[in-house]
Motif scaffolding. Structure first.
Motif, PDB file in Angstrom:
ATOM      1  N   ALA A  53       0.841  -1.188   0.000  1.00 49.59           N
ATOM      2  CA  ALA A  53       0.000   0.000   0.000  1.00 49.59           C
ATOM      3  C   ALA A  53       0.881   1.245   0.000  1.00 49.59           C
ATOM      4  O   ALA A  53       1.883   1.307   0.716  1.00 49.59           O
ATOM      5  CB  ALA A  53      -0.933   0.006   1.220  1.00 49.59           C
ATOM      6  N   ARG A  54       0.517   2.220  -0.825  1.00 48.26           N
ATOM      7  CA  ARG A  54       1.220   3.502  -0.863  1.00 48.26           C
ATOM      8  C   ARG A  54       0.555   4.460   0.119  1.00 48.26           C
ATOM      9  O   ARG A  54      -0.635   4.762  -0.014  1.00 48.26           O
ATOM     10  CB  ARG A  54       1.189   4.084  -2.273  1.00 48.26           C
ATOM     11  N   GLU A  55       1.318   4.937   1.092  1.00 45.03           N
ATOM     12  CA  GLU A  55       0.781   5.783   2.137  1.00 45.03           C
ATOM     13  C   GLU A  55       1.747   6.921   2.428  1.00 45.03           C
ATOM     14  O   GLU A  55       2.824   7.014   1.816  1.00 45.03           O
ATOM     15  CB  GLU A  55       0.526   4.953   3.408  1.00 45.03           C
ATOM     16  N   ASP A  56       1.359   7.777   3.342  1.00 48.68           N
ATOM     17  CA  ASP A  56       2.195   8.901   3.770  1.00 48.68           C
ATOM     18  C   ASP A  56       2.606   8.690   5.220  1.00 48.68           C
ATOM     19  O   ASP A  56       1.806   8.248   6.056  1.00 48.68           O
ATOM     20  CB  ASP A  56       1.444  10.228   3.624  1.00 48.68           C
ATOM     21  N   SER A  57       3.858   9.015   5.521  1.00 49.55           N
ATOM     22  CA  SER A  57       4.388   8.918   6.873  1.00 49.55           C
ATOM     23  C   SER A  57       4.688  10.320   7.382  1.00 49.55           C
ATOM     24  O   SER A  57       5.462  11.060   6.764  1.00 49.55           O
ATOM     25  CB  SER A  57       5.658   8.055   6.878  1.00 49.55           C
ATOM     26  N   ARG A  58       4.101  10.695   8.495  1.00 47.18           N
ATOM     27  CA  ARG A  58       4.289  12.026   9.054  1.00 47.18           C
ATOM     28  C   ARG A  58       5.415  12.012  10.081  1.00 47.18           C
ATOM     29  O   ARG A  58       5.468  11.142  10.941  1.00 47.18           O
ATOM     30  CB  ARG A  58       3.000  12.530   9.700  1.00 47.18           C
TER      31      ARG A  58
END
Length: 396
Positions: A53-58
């Protein structure tokens, strides 16, 4: 007192049918505890389907950095955020497997059957059925069933049996017990019949093999569409279930290109054999054949390929074709193509010399008017047949 004849309407078999219905219902109540024990073992270790899965990491980097998206976000004119947001690729899992679908379908079907309670309201059987319905409702809402689709039990039974036999569930003992429970007691309540189910999507198999074949057919359509974009005219296109060797034939200014689907004949004679003398065979997904050069072998791989990651394993498979079917000539010309689905289009090439190459193309599955990378590669392969001297042909 006098007796007189009187016609009486007697429904023969009614009492036997009621007794049989009571017997089956009591039998189901008696063996529900066995089902609960099996479901508890499944809930303790449910099977999973792994995907990327392509996600964003903060803030910090939590996952594998998605380099193409990162470079795009770091380009000129892009605003910086605080805290930093980094694009990542993470491994995720889903419980939506055939064996979990089977377990959920069984729970829902049993609960539906308990609703048709033939016993009086104040009977112990009626009260037991209400308790079981409440427990079944709780089980269907377990975390491992939250995103699982219910479907027809007979189809799921076959798919789950195949996966258990191949040890692909990670909890084969529990799922085999579920299959055994169905073998003993499932015949009385039949397939799931939930009016809320969508019958059309659930009529297709849920395993990976189905979607692999769908992608192979999509790639076949892309190859034929590429030939048409390059000016070739279709002489004929046969249905997929044809028994003929060629599935399509295209022609442009006297040059013909045959399209074969799931055929081994273009590879020719194998150079490697098993110890019992049986040849080591291979069946490419798609093959384009024209005179004057070796065929173009196309292999469709339904697995996401990231542009920055080389597909070494699949490339070696194509090189295995080149080695096994080179007719004893290590310098035999060879042309191959690997197609992968991907959110981004990308291409790279592995070469031995000017006459042998393996290309890898990642492409979106959204059909566009053109696929420039595929068109260029097919045109380059076709032009290699116009050099005067006829190359050795694998079909010979």
């Amino acid at each position: 007192m006098t007796l007189e004849n009187k016609d009486v309407d007697v429904q023969l078999g009614t009492s036997e049918e009621i007794f049989h219905e009571y017997f089956l219902f009591r039998q189901l109540l008696a063996f529900l505890p066995d089902l609960y024990r099996v479901i508890d073992q499944i809930r303790d270790n449910p099977s999973k389907r792994i995907f990327l899965a392509r996600e964003d990491s903060r803030g910090g980097l939590q996952g594998l950095l998605d380099l193409p998206r990162y470079v795009q976000q770091r380009g000129p004119g892009q605003t910086r955020t605080s805290p930093r947001i980094l694009p990542v690729v993470r491994s995720r899992y889903s419980y939506d497997t055939p064996e979990n679908q089977l377990a959920l379908s069984v729970l829902r079907t049993v609960r539906t059957r308990l609703a048709s309670n033939p016993f009086p309201i104040k009977s112990s059987e009626h009260r037991a059925a209400r308790r079981h319905r409440s427990k079944l409702e709780i089980l269907t809402k377990s975390p491992c069933f939250e995103q699982v689709r219910a479907a027809a039990i007979p189809r799921l039974y076959r798919e789950a049996t195949a996966r258990v036999d191949r040890r692909r569930t990670g909890n084969d003992r529990a799922y085999r017990k579920l299959l055994q429970w169905l073998d003993r007691w499932g015949a009385q309540f039949g397939p799931a019949d939930d009016e809320n189910d969508e019958t059309l999507p659930l009529s297709f198999p849920s395993g990976d093999a189905f979607w692999n074949r769908i992608f192979e057919i999509w790639c076949l359509g892309e190859c034929m569409a590429s030939l048409q974009r390059l000016g070739f005219i279709a002489t004929y296109i046969r249905p997929l279930h044809t028994t003929a060797e060629e599935i399509a034939l295209f022609e442009r200014r006297g040059q013909k290109v045959s399209v074969l689907f799931q055929r081994a004949s273009p590879l020719g004679l194998a150079g490697w054999f098993y110890a019992d003398a049986a040849p080591l065979r291979g069946i490419p997904d798609i093959t384009l054949v024209t005179s004057g050069t070796t065929p173009l072998f196309v292999d469709a791989k339904f697995r996401e390929a990231l542009p920055d990651k080389r597909r070494t394993e699949e490339i070696y498979k194509m090189l295995g074709y080149a080695e096994n079917f080179n007719q004893g000539n290590p310098q035999h010309p060879f042309h191959a193509l690997l197609l992968f689905p991907s959110p981004e289009a990308h291409q790279y090439r592995v070469v031995r010399d000017a006459s042998a190459s393996v290309d890898v193309i990642t492409s979106t599955t959204v059909r566009a008017d053109r696929n420039p990378m595929l068109d260029t590669l097919v045109e380059h392969w076709i032009s290699s047949s116009a050099g005067g001297a006829r190359s050795a042909n694998l079909l010979n």
